[in-house]
Design an enzyme around this catalytic site. Structure first.
Site, PDB file in Angstrom:
ATOM      1  N   ILE A 138       0.840  -1.206   0.000  1.00 21.64           N
ATOM      2  CA  ILE A 138       0.000   0.000   0.000  1.00 21.64           C
ATOM      3  C   ILE A 138       0.870   1.249   0.000  1.00 21.64           C
ATOM      4  O   ILE A 138       0.597   2.228  -0.707  1.00 21.64           O
ATOM      5  CB  ILE A 138      -0.948   0.016   1.225  1.00 21.64           C
ATOM      6  CG1 ILE A 138      -1.879  -1.200   1.201  1.00 21.64           C
ATOM      7  CG2 ILE A 138      -1.778   1.299   1.238  1.00 21.64           C
ATOM      8  CD1 ILE A 138      -2.806  -1.296   2.404  1.00 21.64           C
ATOM      9  N   ASP A 183      11.781   3.404   5.157  1.00 25.53           N
ATOM     10  CA  ASP A 183      11.456   1.975   5.135  1.00 25.53           C
ATOM     11  C   ASP A 183      12.712   1.188   5.497  1.00 25.53           C
ATOM     12  O   ASP A 183      13.820   1.535   5.093  1.00 25.53           O
ATOM     13  CB  ASP A 183      10.958   1.582   3.736  1.00 25.53           C
ATOM     14  CG  ASP A 183      10.181   0.270   3.742  1.00 25.53           C
ATOM     15  OD1 ASP A 183       8.975   0.305   3.421  1.00 25.53           O
ATOM     16  OD2 ASP A 183      10.770  -0.779   4.058  1.00 25.53           O
ATOM     17  N   LEU A 217      13.149  -1.877   4.561  1.00 30.70           N
ATOM     18  CA  LEU A 217      13.319  -2.877   3.498  1.00 30.70           C
ATOM     19  C   LEU A 217      13.438  -4.280   4.088  1.00 30.70           C
ATOM     20  O   LEU A 217      14.441  -4.976   3.921  1.00 30.70           O
ATOM     21  CB  LEU A 217      14.524  -2.546   2.609  1.00 30.70           C
ATOM     22  CG  LEU A 217      14.441  -1.226   1.845  1.00 30.70           C
ATOM     23  CD1 LEU A 217      15.676  -1.030   0.972  1.00 30.70           C
ATOM     24  CD2 LEU A 217      13.169  -1.156   1.007  1.00 30.70           C
ATOM     25  N   GLU A 221       4.715  -5.037  10.387  1.00 27.67           N
ATOM     26  CA  GLU A 221       4.667  -6.450  10.050  1.00 27.67           C
ATOM     27  C   GLU A 221       3.193  -6.726   9.777  1.00 27.67           C
ATOM     28  O   GLU A 221       2.341  -6.480  10.642  1.00 27.67           O
ATOM     29  CB  GLU A 221       5.184  -7.299  11.213  1.00 27.67           C
ATOM     30  CG  GLU A 221       6.682  -7.209  11.423  1.00 27.67           C
ATOM     31  CD  GLU A 221       7.480  -7.904  10.315  1.00 27.67           C
ATOM     32  OE1 GLU A 221       6.902  -8.725   9.582  1.00 27.67           O
ATOM     33  OE2 GLU A 221       8.685  -7.624  10.196  1.00 27.67           O
ATOM     34  N   SER A 222       2.885  -7.217   8.586  1.00 24.57           N
ATOM     35  CA  SER A 222       1.482  -7.179   8.156  1.00 24.57           C
ATOM     36  C   SER A 222       0.877  -8.532   7.794  1.00 24.57           C
ATOM     37  O   SER A 222      -0.303  -8.580   7.447  1.00 24.57           O
ATOM     38  CB  SER A 222       1.354  -6.242   6.947  1.00 24.57           C
ATOM     39  OG  SER A 222       1.961  -6.830   5.815  1.00 24.57           O
ATOM     40  N   THR A 254      -6.017  -1.456  10.715  1.00 21.14           N
ATOM     41  CA  THR A 254      -6.792  -2.489  10.003  1.00 21.14           C
ATOM     42  C   THR A 254      -8.124  -2.746  10.691  1.00 21.14           C
ATOM     43  O   THR A 254      -8.238  -2.576  11.913  1.00 21.14           O
ATOM     44  CB  THR A 254      -5.976  -3.802   9.979  1.00 21.14           C
ATOM     45  OG1 THR A 254      -6.819  -4.856   9.516  1.00 21.14           O
ATOM     46  CG2 THR A 254      -5.474  -4.196  11.364  1.00 21.14           C
ATOM     47  N   ASP A 255      -9.105  -3.197   9.918  1.00 20.01           N
ATOM     48  CA  ASP A 255     -10.394  -3.561  10.527  1.00 20.01           C
ATOM     49  C   ASP A 255     -10.284  -4.853  11.327  1.00 20.01           C
ATOM     50  O   ASP A 255     -11.214  -5.205  12.063  1.00 20.01           O
ATOM     51  CB  ASP A 255     -11.502  -3.662   9.464  1.00 20.01           C
ATOM     52  CG  ASP A 255     -11.306  -4.815   8.491  1.00 20.01           C
ATOM     53  OD1 ASP A 255     -10.225  -5.431   8.481  1.00 20.01           O
ATOM     54  OD2 ASP A 255     -12.262  -5.095   7.721  1.00 20.01           O
ATOM     55  N   GLU A 256      -9.145  -5.555  11.192  1.00 15.69           N
ATOM     56  CA  GLU A 256      -9.001  -6.816  11.946  1.00 15.69           C
ATOM     57  C   GLU A 256      -8.945  -6.578  13.453  1.00 15.69           C
ATOM     58  O   GLU A 256      -9.114  -7.515  14.231  1.00 15.69           O
ATOM     59  CB  GLU A 256      -7.767  -7.583  11.463  1.00 15.69           C
ATOM     60  CG  GLU A 256      -7.942  -8.077  10.036  1.00 15.69           C
ATOM     61  CD  GLU A 256      -6.824  -8.992   9.569  1.00 15.69           C
ATOM     62  OE1 GLU A 256      -6.374  -9.835  10.347  1.00 15.69           O
ATOM     63  OE2 GLU A 256      -6.399  -8.831   8.419  1.00 15.69           O
ATOM     64  N   TYR A 290      -1.155 -10.595  14.942  1.00 18.32           N
ATOM     65  CA  TYR A 290      -1.098  -9.412  14.071  1.00 18.32           C
ATOM     66  C   TYR A 290      -2.115  -8.367  14.510  1.00 18.32           C
ATOM     67  O   TYR A 290      -1.760  -7.206  14.770  1.00 18.32           O
ATOM     68  CB  TYR A 290      -1.353  -9.806  12.603  1.00 18.32           C
ATOM     69  CG  TYR A 290      -1.694  -8.637  11.710  1.00 18.32           C
ATOM     70  CD1 TYR A 290      -0.766  -7.630  11.463  1.00 18.32           C
ATOM     71  CD2 TYR A 290      -2.967  -8.524  11.124  1.00 18.32           C
ATOM     72  CE1 TYR A 290      -1.090  -6.538  10.647  1.00 18.32           C
ATOM     73  CE2 TYR A 290      -3.290  -7.453  10.313  1.00 18.32           C
ATOM     74  CZ  TYR A 290      -2.356  -6.452  10.069  1.00 18.32           C
ATOM     75  OH  TYR A 290      -2.682  -5.384   9.278  1.00 18.32           O
TER      76      TYR A 290
END
Ligand code: NAD
Length: 197
Positions: free
Chosen positions: A15, A36, A38, A87-88, A133-135, A158
Site C-alpha cells: 500500500i 522503510d 526494506l 509487520e502485516s 486495520t479492521d481486523e 497481528y
C-alpha cells in the site's frame, strides 16, 4: 521552494508504494520522504518510476530503532507523517509474534515520540496519520459491518499488535495533544501485492 515535508513509513511495501506515488505526483511542492527498513516485504522496484522525481527521497531506517528515527526527523523535520510500516502478514504473526510487537507496537510508539518531540512547541498544521486495520474489530459472520464504535476484539497476534498500536495513538492524542488520526481499512488488493498475501 519546498513548502512541506511528508514522511511516509513503509513506502516500499504494497500500500505504501501506491501512497508514495500518489503524493509525489499529486503534490510536487511537497517533499515526500519514504522511510522503510526494506524487510522481506519492502521492494524499491515498486517505486522505480518515482525515484527520479525531485520531490522524492528514500531513507532506509528501522522504526524499532529510535536513534535512526531521531536522525531522520532532525534531517527532514516533517510536517506530517503517514505511518504504514508494519509487520502485516497474519500467518507470520502466528509463527513469530514478537516481531509484530516490536514493529507494530514499539515501532509505532518510537514514531509517536519522534513526532511529539519535533512538534511539541508548534503542533499547528501538523498531522500524524496511523494506518490500521479492521481486523482489530475481530471477525464478521456472513453479513454485518464494523463501525468506529465497534468494540476492539483482535483475534491474531497481528491484529492484537495493531490494536495496541491504535491504543497508543489515541493515548498520545489525549495525553500529549499529538495531532493524530487513524483509520481501520479492510483488505486491499492490487498491483505490488506481496505474493504471500
Ligand atoms: N494489505 C492490506 O490489505 C491491509 C489492510 C488493512 C490495513 N493494512 C495496514 O496497512 C499498512 C501497509 O500494509 P501493506 O500490506 O502495504 O504491508 P507490507 O507488508 O506490504 O509493507 C510493509 C512495509 O513496512 C516496512 N517495514 C516493516 N517493518 C519495518 C520497520 N521495523 N521499520 C521500517 N519499515 C518497516 C516493510 O519493509 C514494507 O515495505 C500496514 O500498517 C497494515 O497493517 C493493510
Amino acid at each position: 521552494m519546498t513548502k512541506s515535508t511528508l514522511l511516509i513509513t513503509g513506502g516500499a511495501g504494497f500500500i505504501g508504494s501506491h501512497v508514495v506515488r500518489l503524493f509525489v505526483n499529486k503534490y510536487p511542492a511537497y517533499r515526500i520522504v519514504n522511510l522503510d527498513a526494506l524487510t522481506y516485504a519492502g521492494n524499491l522496484e515498486n517505486l522505480r518510476d518515482v525515484e527520479p522525481a525531485p520531490n522524492y527521497v528514500f531513507e532506509r531506517a528501522d522504526i524499532t530503532h529510535p536513534e535512526q528515527l531521531r536522525e531522520v526527523f532532525e534531517k527532514y523535520r516533517p510536517d506530517g507523517v503517514i505511518h504504514l510500516a508494519a509487520e502485516s502478514h497474519v500467518d507470520r504473526s502466528i509463527s513469530n509474534p514478537v516481531a509484530f510487537v516490536e514493529t507494530n507496537v514499539l515501532g509505532t510508539v518510537n514514531l509517536l515520540n519522534a513526532a511529539r518531540n519535533l512538534w511539541k512547541d508548534n503542533p499547528g498544521g501538523k498531522r500524524f496519520y496511523h494506518v490500521s486495520t479492521d481486523e482489530v474489530y475481530g471477525s464478521l459472520g456472513e453479513e454485518g459491518y464494523f463501525t468506529e464504535e465497534t468494540r476492539y476484539d483482535p483475534r491474531s497476534p497481528y491484529s492484537a499488535s495493531k490494536a495496541a498500536g491504535d491504543h497508543f495513538v489515541r493515548a498520545y492524542f489525549h495525553t500529549y495533544g499529538l495531532p493524530a488520526v487513524l483509520s481501520n481499512c479492510s483488505n486491499n488488493y492490487g498491483p505490488n501485492h506481496f505474493p504471500e498475501n
